[in-house]
Design an enzyme around this catalytic site. Structure first.
Site, mmCIF file in Angstrom:
data_model
loop_
_atom_site.group_PDB
_atom_site.id
_atom_site.type_symbol
_atom_site.label_atom_id
_atom_site.label_comp_id
_atom_site.label_asym_id
_atom_site.label_seq_id
_atom_site.Cartn_x
_atom_site.Cartn_y
_atom_site.Cartn_z
ATOM 1 N N HIS A 188 0.799 -1.093 -0.048
ATOM 2 C CA HIS A 188 -0.179 -0.197 -0.256
ATOM 3 C C HIS A 188 0.808 0.957 0.020
ATOM 4 C CE1 HIS A 188 -4.417 -1.818 1.449
ATOM 5 N NE2 HIS A 188 -4.261 -2.173 0.777
ATOM 6 N N CYS A 496 -8.181 0.190 -22.510
ATOM 7 C CA CYS A 496 -8.376 0.732 -21.660
ATOM 8 C C CYS A 496 -7.167 0.172 -21.217
ATOM 9 C CB CYS A 496 -9.197 1.188 -20.912
ATOM 10 S SG CYS A 496 -9.840 -0.331 -20.042
HETATM 11 C C1 PEP Z 1 -7.068 -4.271 -17.633
HETATM 12 O O1 PEP Z 1 -7.901 -5.525 -17.600
HETATM 13 O O2 PEP Z 1 -6.134 -3.906 -18.783
HETATM 14 C C2 PEP Z 1 -8.133 -3.225 -16.880
HETATM 15 C C3 PEP Z 1 -8.154 -2.171 -17.853
HETATM 16 O O3 PEP Z 1 -9.099 -3.139 -16.117
HETATM 17 P P1 PEP Z 1 -8.106 -3.666 -15.008
HETATM 18 O O4 PEP Z 1 -6.757 -3.233 -14.742
HETATM 19 O O5 PEP Z 1 -8.482 -2.552 -13.658
HETATM 20 O O6 PEP Z 1 -8.507 -5.183 -14.098
#
Ligand code: PEP
Ligand code: MG
Length: 541
Positions: A188, A496
């Site tokens: 953390h 993303c």
């Molecule tokens: C991913 O898996 O690339 C994503 C954007 O989701 P998270 O990182 O929140 O799992």
């Protein structure tokens, strides 16, 4: 290799945990406190003293929570829950009953728990040992009436490990850094350092620090130089100069639209977690929100947020974005994001009840979120995204539940819209056969999880970090396949995951056919600069 000249400061290499460069005085993290509390010899008095010290610790942590952001809240919530758990304090009260003093009893009771956490197989639980050490020391300090040892603003904190509350209680207004002999980049404290931009390196393994007063810390390469000589100082200043120049160069791209040298526009969205994050982002640097990780709202408070709290949070982000699209992902709990009251303990949580799988089990919680989203959709251009989809039935069921929610809201005369529903492409089953998901309004590639599942390499562990590489041909070929399917079907595809903001991967992602990337706000400038430098081969797009 020839030995370094005598006057050269020792150079240690560890694991980079938070990027950045710092030259500063060193401040030793306090040696574990002794908890100098004289025992009264009377069990009733010792019990009352311990209860008061635990009560003060709870108040101190609550005060820290007020100062913090959503991640801080999640971290401190773990400590609050632990402090309130009688299983933690009961053994201490029992040993007071057998004649121990409050400090000795508390130290002994916590010692066993700390050892259990330190020995856990799971890196997540090992990292939580620091939270328990923090709790142990806080209560001992309260018993002994001791405060924190002084910190010089701008200094490099150096020691064995760093507790999250020690990080939060430190004044970082003039910068600083953290250099740890042990520690863990998934702790953390490391997460906090990254979110505050404080350079940090773990696993440096240094020994005696006596005689050292100044150090150079490089959070990118993982180097710590103690008592640097003139040459080392000059080399470091040059590195700082280059890093500043690169940052300034990148910042010039921030306000401009992203475009490749041949004029291909790339839509650049931001990833956010906490709705309050938008207060610090100029909306003009992006084309919208490509991913709001709504599960962080669920970490923020000690109970799950209700429909109204969620509605306010989503509406805030939509109003900030204006006409720009905002993609809010339904709760992606599980995996590395356990949420009390929602997730279950599993031996392999990344392959277990995560994301949409969990939401479809907890339908009341899921419907409250869908209702909040349908109401918030009145205030902007909202899209709903489902995480961890593996089969079309999950999308169908979620879409039906959303329809039901909208019908219920309308029947109650509550204003609502029915936003489009798309899915994350992060399970290989979806990337291999995207055509099965033609009912999705859009597809957003989650390269973090897609890479983890394609390469069978954890996104957390250090030992297989080299394998968790979104640039691997197998990962890129799946990304290309999804983009090609998007081109044929007219279903919009974006990405993303962290790779979208990483200049080392941006060229390959655009070559694979992506034209929309969603990145962390801090990565936006460098990503736009990398796009401006990416020549696409003729005929792509
Ligand atoms: C991913 O898996 O690339 C994503 C954007 O989701 P998270 O990182 O929140 O799992
Ligand atoms: Mg994911």
């Amino acid at each position: 290799m020839s030995p370094p000249p005598d006057d050269q400061g020792p150079d240690h290499i560890g694991r980079p945990a938070s990027s950045g460069l710092i030259d500063g005085p060193i401040v030793r993290l306090e040696v574990p406190i002794a908890g100098r509390h004289e025992t009264s010899g009377d069990p009733a008095t010792e019990r009352a003293l311990l209860a008061a010290a635990i009560g003060s610790a709870t108040e101190q942590i609550a005060a820290l929570t007020e100062l913090g952001d959503v991640e801080t809240g999640a971290i401190l919530e773990f400590q609050t829950v632990m402090l309130e758990d009688e299983a933690l304090s009961e053994p201490a009260y029992s040993s007071i009953g057998r004649g121990s003093g409050a400090a000795a009893a508390w130290r002994e009771a916590l010692g066993g728990q700390i050892e259990d956490y330190q020995a856990a197989d799971d890196e997540y639980f090992r990292a939580r040992a620091a939270d328990l050490i923090d709790l142990r020391d806080r209560v001992l300090r309260n018993l002994a009436g001791e405060g924190l040892s002084g910190h010089r603003p701008g200094a490099i904190l150096i020691g064995d490990d760093l507790t999250p509350t020690r990080f939060l209680e430190t004044d970082w207004s003039q910068g600083g850094g953290v250099a740890l002999a042990h520690g863990n980049p998934s702790s953390h404290a490391a997460m906090l350092a990254r979110s505050r931009g404080i350079p940090m390196v773990t696993g440096l393994g240094f020994g005696n620090l006596d005689g050292h007063e100044r150090a150079l810390l490089d959070g990118d390469s993982g180097h710590l130089i103690l008592s640097p000589n003139a040459n080392q100082l000059a080399g470091f200043s040059e590195k700082v100069r280059q890093a500043d120049a690169l940052r300034q160069q990148a910042d010039a791209y921030l306000a401009r639209p992203a475009v490749t040298p041949d004029g291909t526009p790339i839509a650049m969205m931001v990833n956010i977690a906490d709705p309050d994050e938008v207060d610090g982002i100029d909306v003009n640097i992006c084309d919208g929100v490509g991913l709001m990780r709504s599960e962080f709202l669920f970490h923020r408070c000690s109970h799950l947020p209700d429909e109204e709290q969620q509605y306010q949070a989503y509406r805030k982000v939509l109003q900030w974005a204006g006409d720009r699209p905002v993609t809010i992902r339904t709760v992606d709990a599980g995996g590395d994001k356990p949420i009390a009251g929602l997730t279950i303990e599993e031996s392999n949580p990344f392959l277990g009840l995560r994301g949409i799988r969990l939401s479809l089990i907890h339908r009341d919680i899921f419907k409250a979120q869908l209702r909040a989203l349908a109401r918030a959709g009145m205030h902007g251009n909202l899209k709903i995204m489902l995480p961890m989809v593996s089969v079309p039935a999950e999308l169908e069921t979620a879409a039906q539940l959303l329809d039901e929610c909208v019908a219920e809201l309308t029947a109650q005369d509550t204003e609502a819209v029915r936003p489009p529903v798309g899915i994350m492409v992060e399970v290989p089953a979806v990337a291999i056969m995207p055509e099965l998901f033609s009912a999705a309004a859009f597809l957003s590639i989650g390269s973090n999880d897609l890479t983890q599942y394609v390469m069978a390499a954890s996104r957390e562990g250090d030992a297989v970090a080299a394998l968790h590489d979104p640039g691997q041909p197998a990962v890129l070929s799946l990304i290309k396949r999804v983009c090609q399917y998007g081109g044929k079907s007219g279903i919009h595809v974006s990405l993303c995951g962290e790779a979208g903001g990483d200049p080392a991967h941006i060229g390959a992602l655009l070559e694979a056919g992506l034209r929309t990337l969603s990145v962390a706000p801090a990565a936006m400038a460098r990503a736009k600069m990398a796009i401006a430098d990416t020549d696409l081969e003729a005929g792509d797009g």
